[in-house]
Design a protein around this motif. Structure first.
Motif, short mmCIF file in Angstrom:
data_model
loop_
_atom_site.label_atom_id
_atom_site.label_comp_id
_atom_site.label_asym_id
_atom_site.label_seq_id
_atom_site.Cartn_x
_atom_site.Cartn_y
_atom_site.Cartn_z
N GLN A 13 44.94 42.95 37.46
CA GLN A 13 43.58 42.57 37.05
C GLN A 13 42.67 42.39 38.26
OE1 GLN A 13 44.43 39.05 34.73
NE2 GLN A 13 44.21 40.17 32.79
N ILE A 14 43.21 41.80 39.32
CA ILE A 14 42.41 41.62 40.54
C ILE A 14 41.93 42.97 41.04
CG2 ILE A 14 42.49 40.95 42.98
CD1 ILE A 14 44.44 38.69 42.15
N ALA A 15 42.83 43.94 41.12
CA ALA A 15 42.46 45.28 41.62
C ALA A 15 41.43 45.94 40.70
CB ALA A 15 43.70 46.15 41.76
N LEU A 16 41.63 45.85 39.40
CA LEU A 16 40.68 46.46 38.46
C LEU A 16 39.29 45.83 38.58
CD1 LEU A 16 42.72 46.89 35.16
CD2 LEU A 16 41.88 48.68 36.67
N LEU A 40 37.53 36.12 40.65
CA LEU A 40 37.31 37.18 39.68
C LEU A 40 37.69 36.79 38.26
CD1 LEU A 40 38.70 40.14 41.80
CD2 LEU A 40 36.31 39.80 41.13
N GLY A 41 38.37 35.66 38.11
CA GLY A 41 38.85 35.25 36.80
C GLY A 41 40.04 36.09 36.33
N ALA A 42 40.84 36.54 37.29
CA ALA A 42 41.99 37.40 36.98
C ALA A 42 43.29 36.59 37.07
CB ALA A 42 42.05 38.56 37.97
N ARG A 87 51.99 33.61 53.64
CA ARG A 87 51.25 32.56 52.93
C ARG A 87 49.74 32.79 53.00
NH1 ARG A 87 50.61 30.31 48.80
NH2 ARG A 87 49.62 28.31 48.81
N THR A 88 49.24 33.25 54.14
CA THR A 88 47.81 33.55 54.28
C THR A 88 47.41 34.65 53.31
OG1 THR A 88 47.77 32.86 56.59
CG2 THR A 88 46.01 34.34 55.87
N VAL A 89 48.24 35.67 53.21
CA VAL A 89 47.97 36.77 52.28
C VAL A 89 47.96 36.24 50.85
CG1 VAL A 89 48.91 38.92 51.32
CG2 VAL A 89 48.86 38.58 53.80
N GLN A 90 48.95 35.42 50.50
CA GLN A 90 49.01 34.87 49.15
C GLN A 90 47.81 33.99 48.84
OE1 GLN A 90 52.88 33.05 49.46
NE2 GLN A 90 53.89 34.79 48.47
N THR A 91 47.34 33.24 49.82
CA THR A 91 46.17 32.40 49.62
C THR A 91 44.93 33.25 49.33
OG1 THR A 91 47.07 30.67 51.04
CG2 THR A 91 44.68 30.65 50.69
N HIS A 92 44.75 34.33 50.10
CA HIS A 92 43.62 35.23 49.87
C HIS A 92 43.69 35.84 48.48
CE1 HIS A 92 41.36 35.48 53.65
NE2 HIS A 92 42.51 35.25 54.25
N ILE A 93 44.88 36.25 48.07
CA ILE A 93 45.04 36.87 46.75
C ILE A 93 44.75 35.85 45.65
CG2 ILE A 93 46.71 37.93 45.17
CD1 ILE A 93 47.96 39.27 47.68
N SER A 94 45.24 34.62 45.82
CA SER A 94 44.96 33.58 44.83
C SER A 94 43.47 33.29 44.74
CB SER A 94 45.70 32.29 45.19
OG SER A 94 47.08 32.47 45.09
N ASP A 95 42.81 33.21 45.90
CA ASP A 95 41.36 32.97 45.92
C ASP A 95 40.61 34.11 45.23
OD1 ASP A 95 41.85 30.63 47.26
OD2 ASP A 95 41.24 31.39 49.24
N LEU A 96 41.03 35.35 45.48
CA LEU A 96 40.40 36.49 44.81
C LEU A 96 40.58 36.40 43.30
CD1 LEU A 96 41.42 39.43 47.17
CD2 LEU A 96 39.09 38.78 46.55
N GLY A 97 41.79 36.04 42.87
CA GLY A 97 42.06 35.91 41.44
C GLY A 97 41.17 34.87 40.79
#
Length: 135
Positions: free
Chosen positions: A119-122, A112-114, A99-109
């Motif tokens: 898209q996040i990686a790009l 970045l507007g991804a 869940r912590t990993v998913q939260t970080h990924i969602s925040d990054l998205g």
């Protein structure tokens, strides 16, 4: 265990792990080949990079140190995600909850507007967050 699978058509594995000279087993049976492929995929999904240096933050770290660790953690998650690792594998590698990993990924998205992991990686690469800034 050593195992080589060829195009889902055949597999080779040593008869004894401690003595390669004892010979190898060539598998053509589709049922056994499917089982060996599933075993490989299961092990691969749980694999973590050997070069990853992850250290849990000490409980006595200052607020500044924790902010730096958070930034470092997000960068580690991003780097592993861009390498194609799934959330569960990233969580195991960094000793975090899924869940912590998913939260970080969602925040990054959001940041970045991804809308997708790709898209996040790009976009992260374009921003220079993966270590190779765009010039």
């Amino acid at each position: 265990m050593k195992l080589v699978i060829f195009d889902a058509a055949a597999a080779i594995m040593p008869l004894r792990k401690d003595d390669p000279a004892a010979g190898s087993l060539v598998v053509h049976s589709s049922t056994l080949l499917e089982v060996l492929t599933a075993l490989f995929e299961s092990v691969w999904e749980r694999a973590v990079p050997l070069s990853l240096e992850s250290r849990p933050a000490s409980p006595t770290a200052s607020a500044e140190g924790q902010e730096g660790a958070l930034h470092s953690r997000t960068r580690d998650i991003l780097r592993l995600m861009s390498a194609g690792m799934k959330d569960d594998a990233i969580a195991r590698a960094l000793r975090l909850s899924r869940r912590t990993v998913q939260t970080h990924i969602s925040d990054l998205g959001r940041q970045l507007g991804a809308r997708t992991r790709f898209q996040i990686a790009l976009l992260a690469q374009e921003h220079g967050w993966l270590g190779n800034p765009k010039t």
